[in-house]
Every structure is written in structure tokens, then in C-alpha cells.
Design an enzyme around this catalytic site. Structure first.
Site, PDB file in Angstrom:
ATOM      1  N   ARG A 106      50.750  25.033  18.143  1.00 33.55           N
ATOM      2  CA  ARG A 106      50.233  23.697  18.417  1.00 33.55           C
ATOM      3  C   ARG A 106      48.746  23.710  18.078  1.00 33.55           C
ATOM      4  O   ARG A 106      47.990  24.506  18.639  1.00 33.55           O
ATOM      5  CB  ARG A 106      50.422  23.305  19.894  1.00 33.55           C
ATOM      6  CG  ARG A 106      49.825  21.940  20.258  1.00 33.55           C
ATOM      7  CD  ARG A 106      49.966  21.681  21.751  1.00 33.55           C
ATOM      8  NE  ARG A 106      49.276  20.475  22.173  1.00 33.55           N
ATOM      9  CZ  ARG A 106      49.820  19.267  22.259  1.00 33.55           C
ATOM     10  NH1 ARG A 106      51.096  19.117  21.948  1.00 33.55           N
ATOM     11  NH2 ARG A 106      49.121  18.225  22.655  1.00 33.55           N
ATOM     12  N   HIS A 133      54.716  15.815  14.655  1.00 33.98           N
ATOM     13  CA  HIS A 133      55.023  16.211  16.035  1.00 33.98           C
ATOM     14  C   HIS A 133      56.545  16.139  16.236  1.00 33.98           C
ATOM     15  O   HIS A 133      57.052  15.298  16.989  1.00 33.98           O
ATOM     16  CB  HIS A 133      54.300  15.271  17.005  1.00 33.98           C
ATOM     17  CG  HIS A 133      54.144  15.810  18.384  1.00 33.98           C
ATOM     18  ND1 HIS A 133      54.655  17.029  18.784  1.00 33.98           N
ATOM     19  CD2 HIS A 133      53.543  15.291  19.493  1.00 33.98           C
ATOM     20  CE1 HIS A 133      54.357  17.238  20.054  1.00 33.98           C
ATOM     21  NE2 HIS A 133      53.696  16.198  20.505  1.00 33.98           N
ATOM     22  N   GLN A 136      58.360  16.210  19.825  1.00 32.53           N
ATOM     23  CA  GLN A 136      58.221  14.974  20.588  1.00 32.53           C
ATOM     24  C   GLN A 136      59.252  13.945  20.130  1.00 32.53           C
ATOM     25  O   GLN A 136      59.887  13.265  20.941  1.00 32.53           O
ATOM     26  CB  GLN A 136      56.815  14.396  20.425  1.00 32.53           C
ATOM     27  CG  GLN A 136      56.606  13.060  21.127  1.00 32.53           C
ATOM     28  CD  GLN A 136      56.717  13.142  22.627  1.00 32.53           C
ATOM     29  OE1 GLN A 136      56.050  13.958  23.267  1.00 32.53           O
ATOM     30  NE2 GLN A 136      57.570  12.308  23.218  1.00 32.53           N
ATOM     31  N   ASP A 229      50.638   4.991  21.527  1.00 35.04           N
ATOM     32  CA  ASP A 229      49.959   6.262  21.796  1.00 35.04           C
ATOM     33  C   ASP A 229      48.480   5.949  22.000  1.00 35.04           C
ATOM     34  O   ASP A 229      48.025   4.832  21.718  1.00 35.04           O
ATOM     35  CB  ASP A 229      50.166   7.219  20.617  1.00 35.04           C
ATOM     36  CG  ASP A 229      49.750   8.650  20.921  1.00 35.04           C
ATOM     37  OD1 ASP A 229      49.427   8.942  22.092  1.00 35.04           O
ATOM     38  OD2 ASP A 229      49.737   9.476  19.993  1.00 35.04           O
ATOM     39  N   CYS A 270      54.207   8.915  24.304  1.00 33.29           N
ATOM     40  CA  CYS A 270      54.316  10.374  24.283  1.00 33.29           C
ATOM     41  C   CYS A 270      53.436  11.054  25.337  1.00 33.29           C
ATOM     42  O   CYS A 270      53.626  12.242  25.611  1.00 33.29           O
ATOM     43  CB  CYS A 270      54.004  10.905  22.898  1.00 33.29           C
ATOM     44  SG  CYS A 270      52.395  10.408  22.252  1.00 33.29           S
ATOM     45  N   ARG A 315      61.440  16.406  26.640  1.00 34.40           N
ATOM     46  CA  ARG A 315      60.757  17.386  25.800  1.00 34.40           C
ATOM     47  C   ARG A 315      61.349  18.771  26.029  1.00 34.40           C
ATOM     48  O   ARG A 315      61.576  19.530  25.077  1.00 34.40           O
ATOM     49  CB  ARG A 315      59.250  17.426  26.116  1.00 34.40           C
ATOM     50  CG  ARG A 315      58.435  16.224  25.717  1.00 34.40           C
ATOM     51  CD  ARG A 315      58.380  16.019  24.218  1.00 34.40           C
ATOM     52  NE  ARG A 315      57.925  17.182  23.474  1.00 34.40           N
ATOM     53  CZ  ARG A 315      56.656  17.612  23.415  1.00 34.40           C
ATOM     54  NH1 ARG A 315      55.694  16.966  24.047  1.00 34.40           N
ATOM     55  NH2 ARG A 315      56.337  18.678  22.697  1.00 34.40           N
TER      56      ARG A 315
END
Length: 327
Positions: A106, A133, A136, A229, A270, A315
Site C-alpha cells: 500500500r 484500489h 476496495q 470519496d 470508501c 474489505r
């Protein structure tokens, strides 16, 4: 479905039926966990977790998922390794793949996780880069499928700055699964043209549709999912707030916007979210610009239409499926 040894760098690399298979596996593993059925199918294996950017959900999801599968984890935080400092990315990848059965990264550029994968002998998972991502989006797809019973034909509207990992990755996920994706943003804040054309080509094969729009109210009229987001991403300078707020205010997800959607429309995010002024950054920005919330209001975030915490839990279930399938 045989994904043994596969990397997860972007969902572009996976066929729709493979994504569906991962969602099926995630649902099965979630059911086992809810019913207290052990599923330690990778007992004795280990995963290295490289985090150049900190995280709550991604770290916890990978650690719990790995532990549920019987695996050990090693967390390497922003100062936890010499990768790129005293040791090359290639060397780090070869060292870690000699000790671990999988590697998660990450951090920043997509080229970093791709280089790790190039030199690694074990599966590598993208926990977030500037461009993509995928873990996600798998959680998002599972959440939508759980709520509506299907993915094909669903309409997801991404509201705000769609240039980075979430706007890009959701567009890919929707195209792959035959969904209608709308990026609703100011001019210049859409995903790059090359990726848009790639996703349009995929959508033609799956029955999906890709739309770019500047009009929030028209965009949400037929939306099944409204997604947003934060307006300033990790790593961007603090000075970006003023410009971004001026541009993004019309794209805030609030009660007025939700009233133009269907009664059955759900809200997703998210996380983390500046839905109030109860965080250090949220408080500072809201005070400076005379706001009480940023990309989404507290009224929407805490409403019955909001599935943000179901989404966050998923997740872990979808990441567990990725690890289980690729090992």
C-alpha cells in the site's frame, strides 16, 4: 476458478467470471465466519504487509483475514523497511518472497507494486496505489450484490474527483460486471481518456455503460448507488483544499441531492470521510471555509441509505477471498 499464484494489481487483469468467483468465495467465507466455522486453510503460511501509506481498514482487513486463514503477518510501516532507501524495490521483493507466501503493498505509484510483483515469486496484492484500489472495489461489489441481489445492470454514480484510484477502479469494476458507471465531476476531474476508452470497450462486451457528466442532479436520477470519496487525497498539499472545495461544493452528497435519486438508492464511501467536523483535519477545513461537512453531510452518512460500515467490513471478507484463492 483457478487463481493460484496470481497477483492482484488491478481488476483489469481479471475476467468478469473470476471477479464473480472471488465474490462468491468471499460470501462463503463471510458466512463461515458469522457462524463460527473455522477456515484455517492456509495454516502456517505468512504474509508481509508493506504500508508506505498508513491505513485503518486495509491493515485490519489484511491482518484479520490472514489470521482467520491460519497465517502469520508482519507489518512493515512507513519506516519499517529499507525498500527504496538502502535497498532496491527488486531486492526487497526477492528477499520477502523468500521468507513469505504473499506480499501486500500500500503506497504511492502503481509502478512500485508492479515492480514488486515482477521480482516476487509469491502473489502480490495491491492494497492501494495512486492509480488503483482493487481490494476496495471488490468489497464495494460484494456490498452492492448483497443489497440488491445482483450486479449486472446496476447504476453507480461516482460524485466528485474521479481522477484517482477510486474513480478509476470503480469504473473498471463496473465495466467488468456489466454495470452502468457515471463519473460526475467538474471539467478536468474525470479518469484519463485512455482508461475511459478501455472501460467503454469492456462495457460493450459485458452490457455495461460508461458516462461522464457535469450535472449532479441529472446523474443521480436513476442511480442505484451514489458513491463519493474525500476531495483531497493522501499526499496532496494542504493548499489544494481551497481550489478543491470551490470546485467540488456542487458535488457534495447531501439530502437535497439524495432527494433527486430513487427511494431505493444507497450511499457508499470508501472511508475515511469528512462527514462532520469531529476530526482534526475536518475541523480545521470546515472552520476555514465555513462548512459543517465536506464531501458528504452527516445526515446522509448516518442515514438508513448509507452502507458505509457494511462496506468497510466487507474489505476483510473480500481480501480473505483473494488470499485464499491465490495461495
Amino acid at each position: 476458478m483457478n487463481l493460484k499464484g496470481r497477483d492482484l494489481l488491478t481488476l483489469l487483469d481479471f475476467a468478469p467470471e473470476e471477479i464473480e468467483g472471488l465474490l462468491d468465495l468471499a460470501a462463503s467465507l463471510k458466512d463461515k465466519k458469522k457462524n463460527g466455522i473455522l477456515h484455517r486453510m492456509h495454516e502456517g503460511k505468512n504474509i508481509a504487509l508493506i504500508f508506505e501509506k498508513t491505513s485503518t481498514r486495509t491493515r485490519c482487513a489484511f491482518e484479520v483475514a490472514a489470521h482467520d486463514l491460519g497465517m502469520g503477518t508482519t507489518y512493515l510501516g512507513p519506516t519499517g523497511s529499507q525498500m527504496g532507501i538502502k535497498e532496491t524495490i527488486a531486492d526487497t521483493a526477492r528477499v520477502l518472497s523468500g521468507m513469505y507466501d504473499a506480499i501486500e503493498y500500500r503506497g504511492y505509484g502503481q509502478e512500485i507494486v508492479e515492480e514488486i510483483a515482477r521480482y516476487s515469486d509469491v502473489p502480490v496484492y495491491n492494497g492501494l496505489t495512486n492509480e488503483f484500489h482493487p481490494t476496495q472495489v471488490l468489497a464495494d461489489l460484494l456490498t452492492i450484490r448483497e443489497h440488491f441481489g445482483a450486479l449486472k445492470g446496476m447504476h453507480l454514480v461516482y460524485m466528485g474527483d474521479a481522477r484517482f484510484n477510486m474513480g478509476r477502479s470503480l469504473m473498471i469494476g463496473c465495466a467488468k460486471m456489466g454495470m452502468h458507471f457515471t463519473a460526475c465531476a467538474p471539467e478536468g476531474y474525470f479518469p484519463d481518456k485512455e482508461l475511459v476508452e478501455t472501460c467503454k470497450s469492456i462495457a460493450q462486451e459485458t452490457g455495461g455503460e460508461i458516462t461522464l457528466s457535469h450535472d449532479p442532479y441529472a446523474s443521480v436520477k436513476d442511480a442505484d448507488v451514489i458513491y463519493t470519496d474525500i476531495w483531497v487525497s493522501m499526499g496532496e498539499p494542504q493548499e489544494a483544499w481551497e481550489e478543491r472545495i470551490n470546485l467540488m461544493k456542487p458535488y457534495q452528497v447531501n439530502a437535497d441531492l439524495m432527494s433527486h435519486a430513487k427511494d431505493t438508492t444507497i450511499f457508499m464511501h470508501c472511508l475515511p470521510s469528512y462527514h462532520n467536523d469531529q476530526t482534526d483535519i475536518g475541523a480545521a477545513v470546515c472552520k476555514t471555509y465555513g462548512m459543517t461537512a465536506l464531501e458528504v453531510t452527516d445526515e446522509v452518512f448516518e442515514s438508513k441509505q448509507s452502507l458505509v460500515f457494511e462496506e468497510a467490513e466487507n474489505r476483510m471478507h473480500t481480501i480473505k477471498a483473494v488470499i485464499a484463492a491465490t495461495l
